[in-house]
Design a protein around this motif. Structure first.
Motif, PDB file in Angstrom:
ATOM      1  N   UNK A 538       9.874 -18.285 -27.471  1.00 22.01           N
ATOM      2  CA  UNK A 538       9.827 -19.560 -26.427  1.00 22.01           C
ATOM      3  C   UNK A 538       8.613 -20.134 -26.585  1.00 22.01           C
ATOM      4  N   UNK A 539       8.444 -21.437 -26.918  1.00 20.55           N
ATOM      5  CA  UNK A 539       7.149 -22.230 -27.065  1.00 20.55           C
ATOM      6  C   UNK A 539       7.004 -22.954 -25.690  1.00 20.55           C
ATOM      7  N   UNK A 540       7.873 -23.464 -25.115  1.00 19.26           N
ATOM      8  CA  UNK A 540       7.960 -24.161 -23.963  1.00 19.26           C
ATOM      9  C   UNK A 540       8.838 -23.531 -22.806  1.00 19.26           C
ATOM     10  N   UNK A 800      -3.435 -36.757 -27.464  1.00 15.01           N
ATOM     11  CA  UNK A 800      -2.378 -37.308 -26.876  1.00 15.01           C
ATOM     12  C   UNK A 800      -2.460 -37.653 -25.531  1.00 15.01           C
ATOM     13  N   UNK A 801      -3.346 -36.877 -24.690  1.00 15.43           N
ATOM     14  CA  UNK A 801      -3.604 -37.128 -23.144  1.00 15.43           C
ATOM     15  C   UNK A 801      -4.153 -38.447 -23.144  1.00 15.43           C
ATOM     16  N   UNK A 906       9.276 -36.161 -27.837  1.00 16.16           N
ATOM     17  CA  UNK A 906       7.739 -35.431 -27.454  1.00 16.16           C
ATOM     18  C   UNK A 906       7.288 -33.954 -28.420  1.00 16.16           C
ATOM     19  N   UNK A 907       8.336 -33.401 -28.767  1.00 17.54           N
ATOM     20  CA  UNK A 907       8.054 -32.156 -29.396  1.00 17.54           C
ATOM     21  C   UNK A 907       8.357 -32.254 -30.992  1.00 17.54           C
ATOM     22  N   UNK A 918       1.794 -28.262 -26.639  1.00 15.70           N
ATOM     23  CA  UNK A 918       0.874 -28.035 -25.309  1.00 15.70           C
ATOM     24  C   UNK A 918       0.771 -29.438 -24.598  1.00 15.70           C
ATOM     25  N   UNK A 919       0.971 -30.494 -25.287  1.00 19.45           N
ATOM     26  CA  UNK A 919       0.733 -31.643 -24.661  1.00 19.45           C
ATOM     27  C   UNK A 919       1.855 -32.117 -23.814  1.00 19.45           C
TER      28      UNK A 919
END
Length: 966
Positions: A538-540, A800-801, A906-907, A918-919
């Motif tokens: 699970x990455x998120x 990205x931020x 997004x991913x 992570x973003x």
């Protein structure tokens, strides 16, 4: 009528500038307040008068004592949103000769201010409620209606109450004063000026011919410069008082609030509306004439050579019944069969590049069968003759039952899909569909009821070779048959030739129908044994996204989420995208979008692929990203395995049919002249390349490079690109995770390990600062120009931020530019400011401001843009201005976040680049925890005068003679 039939009826050629769509003039919107006392209202299913269709009981219909009709409905897609539509039964066909353009002008004035809102405040009020100006709040004027639209993204009862008050005030009490008129008139004239000249002239000539003798021929919603300049506050108010009446209004409110509350707000704010003076009669829109010219020609070198044939009949949609829909379905099947045959001929190499037929009800003025033909080269006579032969074949010879059944299977598949996805149909879509139905005297019903009507016709055996053949005859019979041809150079005999082609006797081709019954998924090339999963994690956590790795190097990102019932999104990223293409020489990569999928796979070409997927929920799109090539589709869990197999086989065993490559080449060359025909056309041709310092991976290939395209060099480029580099599969939606992993293992996991492919090119290079703008010229209208100014930013997943925060800066810049360039100066109708942060590139990002303006206002545009940039650098914005930029952005993200496609986007690329995953975790912080000081710091960092780059597109000095029409 049910929505499937409305939408399918005209979904034909992708030749949008020639489509018979009713022109709509777009506009942007206003703001909220409080209310009046409720009065008694009556339940009234007014939409279903004279209709025997099943009522959609999710809608609550009613009528106020003053005549306002309304419909309200609870709908939680997306959560928290409420969509409001106010339709006035008044468009450009209600204007007199001296009022041309008044319906659209009034739409603009209503947004400036009204009895409840001072001039200019509407937009600011709605922005505070999270509304995006021009997207969530806008309006449109057509021949027959004016529709005001408001989508409140996070609607509270108080916010909706205020919004309904403002909308009601716009209807009965707009501020029509000399001051507001003189402020808005230049904006409307700018909108008229920015319309593409060649396309507009072609459409004018087409309407003059095909609707001769009817008001439709001379009543474009945009109006004329003369009548708009002559408008006074008194004459515009007279138009308003005549047509803006409660009995001509329909109010639709749908969203994530209780239906009773929605109804109460309609009653509260629209009940006291009273009409001024006697109610007018809707004018007679006339009927197609049997007299007058039957042909016309026009010379427009910058748009493709095109022949259009039309057969017109009186408009007769006076009641929407089951039998009416079933008969139209037979007509639709006949048209679909014709179009399939036309497309098959074009794909195989014919005298025409593209051709298609459509059946439409136009502006309550005519029912029209139209045929559009784009010839190969200059020989439009041969192309039109060949198309007429294919049509004659359909009229003379009944189709096979297999042909009919194929169309019925595709229609049924589409309708079943709509039933399964009905629970997640957005309120915006349902509101717009109801508005469309009202405008054309039709109704709405449930997806299941639509399907039942269709199945009833099938069960009654209404779709037989004889009935479809009869429909083929019927749709080509009418009051008037007319044709127009666009030429690239004058031809004194063109009208004679066109009349000769139309009057020539033609007969069917007699060619046998293609038999595609043998086409099966099982006949596709075999893949290897199912792959082995080597890791799974699970990455998120929120939302839950898993990463699965297979032994052959393929990775999978999967999200199981049933919020969009019946929808599964598939994205396959392979190779290196633009970074895998050379930056020092041109390649045929530009043709990939048009020819790569159509080139086929295994032994199957595009015809077989259509037969394979037509009655399934399977798609097949291709595009090129910064760092990957992408295959994508929307499917469902039932069809997912075959969807994946299709994509995997495309990479493992691609076919190389030369016809799609030749077709793309011919089509691109035929439209190339249009790339200099207007300022926006020149921008679409040159701007991307210039902003990347001439890197051939961006921009438009030259005519010479297009001419050099061959099936051989196309294959030489694309064959190794399909076979090398990493593969990332993303599958998000209403799925079962374990079954999905098994499906990927059996397809992409079964591929042989792929050779690695390193990026052969670096990132993008922003052009160096220049003292004077780059100049390009266009061959279009002498009063049209464009100006662009851009500043470099950055790129890459590690930033990205920062890229998100620059979006907020750009939104503030855009709001100021719109206020000062459009609303105050009236110089441009649609100025824009946008931020681009390429995640798949280490650099190449930019903030860019762009405006379509008169040629003598380019210096003003640059001066204003630089002044805005300098002010953003010099001092912090106010908290209110920041909130008005952030709230709409954030509300847009919240709405999109209810859909799986949002999280997939997004991913994308996250299987191999953890920074992208992570973003996702910081998205709230990036947009919500931003301060005026942060905005100023970004402006200081990026809006650097010594780094800006600028461009203008000006008209050529020599004015071209007007197009000749015969």
């Amino acid at each position: 009528m049910f929505p499937y039939l409305r939408s399918a009826r005209s979904a034909l050629l992708a030749l949008s500038i020639f489509a018979f769509a009713t022109p709509a003039i777009a506009q942007q919107a206003p703001a909220p307040t409080s209310g009046q006392r409720p009065v008694q209202t009556a339940d009234d299913p007014w939409l279903y008068k004279n209709s025997d269709l099943v009522h959609d009981d999710a809608w609550k219909f009613g009528r106020l004592p003053n005549g306002v009709r309304y419909a309200v409905r609870k709908n939680g897609v997306p959560p928290g949103q409420v969509a409001v539509r106010v339709r006035i039964d008044a468009g450009s066909l209600m204007e007199t000769d001296s009022e041309r353009g008044f319906a659209h002008l009034l739409e603009h004035l209503s947004f400036r201010g009204s009895v409840h809102v001072p001039d200019g405040d509407s937009k600011r009020i709605w922005q505070r409620l999270g509304v995006t100006f021009g997207s969530d709040s806008n309006a449109s004027t057509t021949f027959t209606q004016t529709v005001y639209k408001l989508d409140l993204p996070s609607a509270t009862p108080a916010g909706l109450d205020e919004s309904m008050k403002i909308l009601a005030g716009m209807m009965y009490g707009p501020n029509i004063t000399p001051e507001t008129l003189n402020a808005e008139r230049p904006v409307v004239l700018a909108e008229a000026r920015e319309q593409p000249g060649a396309q507009t002239r072609f459409q004018d000539a087409m309407f003059d011919l095909m609707f001769a003798g009817q008001p439709l021929a001379k009543r474009k919603p945009i109006g004329t410069t003369e009548t708009l300049n002559a408008a006074t506050a008194q004459t515009v108010k007279a138009f308003h008082d005549r047509w803006y009446r409660p009995e001509r209004a329909v109010v639709i409110v749908i969203g994530d609030l209780d239906t009773t509350l929605l109804e109460q707000l309609v009653v509260k704010h629209f009940s006291d509306w009273k009409g001024a003076g006697p109610a007018p009669q809707t004018p007679d829109f006339g009927k197609p004439s049997t007299t007058g010219a039957t042909t016309a020609t026009i010379v427009e070198p910058t748009i493709p050579q095109m022949a259009m044939l039309s057969v017109s009949r009186p408009w007769t949609v006076f009641s929407d019944t089951v039998i009416f829909n079933q008969k139209r379905m037979i007509d639709l099947v006949a048209i679909r069969i014709m179009n399939r045959r036309l497309e098959s001929r074009a794909r195989a190499g014919a005298t025409f590049l593209a051709a298609g037929a459509g059946l439409d009800d136009i502006a309550r003025s005519a029912n029209v069968t139209s045929v559009q033909v784009m010839p190969v080269g200059e020989n439009w006579e041969a192309a039109l003759k060949d198309v007429r032969e294919i049509i004659a074949d359909a009229i003379e010879t009944a189709p096979t039952q297999a042909e009919i059944d194929r169309e019925l299977a595709e229609i049924e598949s589409s309708m079943k899909n709509r039933i399964s996805t009905a629970p997640v149909e957005s309120g915006v879509s349902l509101a717009d569909d109801l508005i469309q139905a009202v405008d054309i005297n039709e109704t709405v019903t449930t997806p299941q009821a639509s399907y039942d009507i269709f199945k009833g016709a099938v069960d009654q055996k209404m779709f037989t070779p004889a009935t479809v053949q009869e429909a083929s005859k019927r749709v080509f019979q009418g009051t008037a048959t007319r044709a127009i041809v666009n030429l690239h150079k004058p031809d004194a005999q063109a009208s004679v030739k066109l009349n000769a082609v139309l009057s020539a006797k033609v007969s069917g081709t007699g060619k046998p129908r293609a038999d595609l019954a043998h086409v099966k998924f099982d006949a596709l090339p075999k893949l290897g044994a199912p792959g082995t999963v080597t890791s799974r994690q699970v990455v998120l956590d929120e939302p839950k996204i898993e990463r699965v790795a297979f032994a052959n190097g393929v990775t999978l990102l999967v999200r199981e989420n049933s919020s969009e019932t019946g929808k599964v999104y598939v994205n396959v990223r392979f190779g290196r995208g633009l970074r895998g293409l050379p930056s020092n020489r041109p390649t045929p990569a530009w043709a990939g979008g048009g020819a790569l999928v159509a080139s086929g796979l295994g032994s199957y070409g595009q015809e077989e692929l259509d037969a394979l997927t037509g009655n399934r929920q399977i798609g097949f799109s291709f595009n090129t990203d910064d760092d990957a090539f992408v295959l994508n589709a929307q499917t469902n869990m039932t069809d997912l395995s075959d969807q994946l197999k299709l994509f995997a086989v495309k990479l493992a065993a691609p076919a190389w049919d030369p016809n799609p490559v030749n077709r793309v080449k011919t089509g691109t060359l035929s439209t190339y002249a249009g790339l200099s025909s207007s300022p926006d056309a020149v921008l679409s041709r040159d701007l991307d390349g210039l902003l990347h310092s001439g890197d051939p991976r961006w921009g438009t290939p030259s005519r010479e490079q297009i001419s050099a395209l061959t099936p051989e060099n196309f294959r030489q480029l694309w064959e190794p690109l399909l076979a090398t580099g990493p593969i990332e599969v993303s599958i998000f939606g209403d799925l079962k995770t374990e079954e999905t992993i098994q499906a990927v293992a059996a397809t992409f996991g079964a591929l042989k390990p792929r050779p690695a492919s390193a990026a052969v090119s670096g990132g993008a290079r922003f052009p160096a600062h220049i003292a004077k703008p780059v100049v390009r010229t266009h061959t279009g209208q002498p009063d049209q120009a464009a100006a662009v100014i851009a500043w470099p930013t950055g790129g890459g997943s590690s930033g990205i931020s920062e890229g998100r925060r620059i979006e907020v800066l750009a939104a503030i810049f855009r709001d100021r530019l719109i206020d000062q360039l459009r609303s105050q100066a009236g110089v441009s109708y649609s100025p824009m400011v946008a931020s681009d942060w390429p995640v798949g590139m280490p650099d190449g990002g930019k903030i860019m401001a762009l405006g379509m303006i008169p040629p003598d206002k380019t210096d003003f545009f640059f001066k204003l843009s630089r002044e805005i940039a300098a002010d953003l650098v010099a001092k912090p914005v106010t908290q209110d201005e920041l909130d008005r930029a952030v709230n709409p952005l954030w509300q847009t993200l919240l709405r999109r976040s209810s859909g799986n496609m949002f999280w997939m986007m997004l991913t994308n690329g996250g299987a191999g680049d953890p920074a992208r995953i992570e973003a996702v975790k910081t998205i709230g912080i990036d947009y919500r925890q931003i301060t005026p000081a942060d905005i100023q710091a970004l402006a200081v960092k990026y809006l650097v005068p010594a780094k800006d780059w600028s461009m203008v597109v000006l008209p050529e000095k020599a004015k071209k003679a007007p197009a000749r029409r015969r």
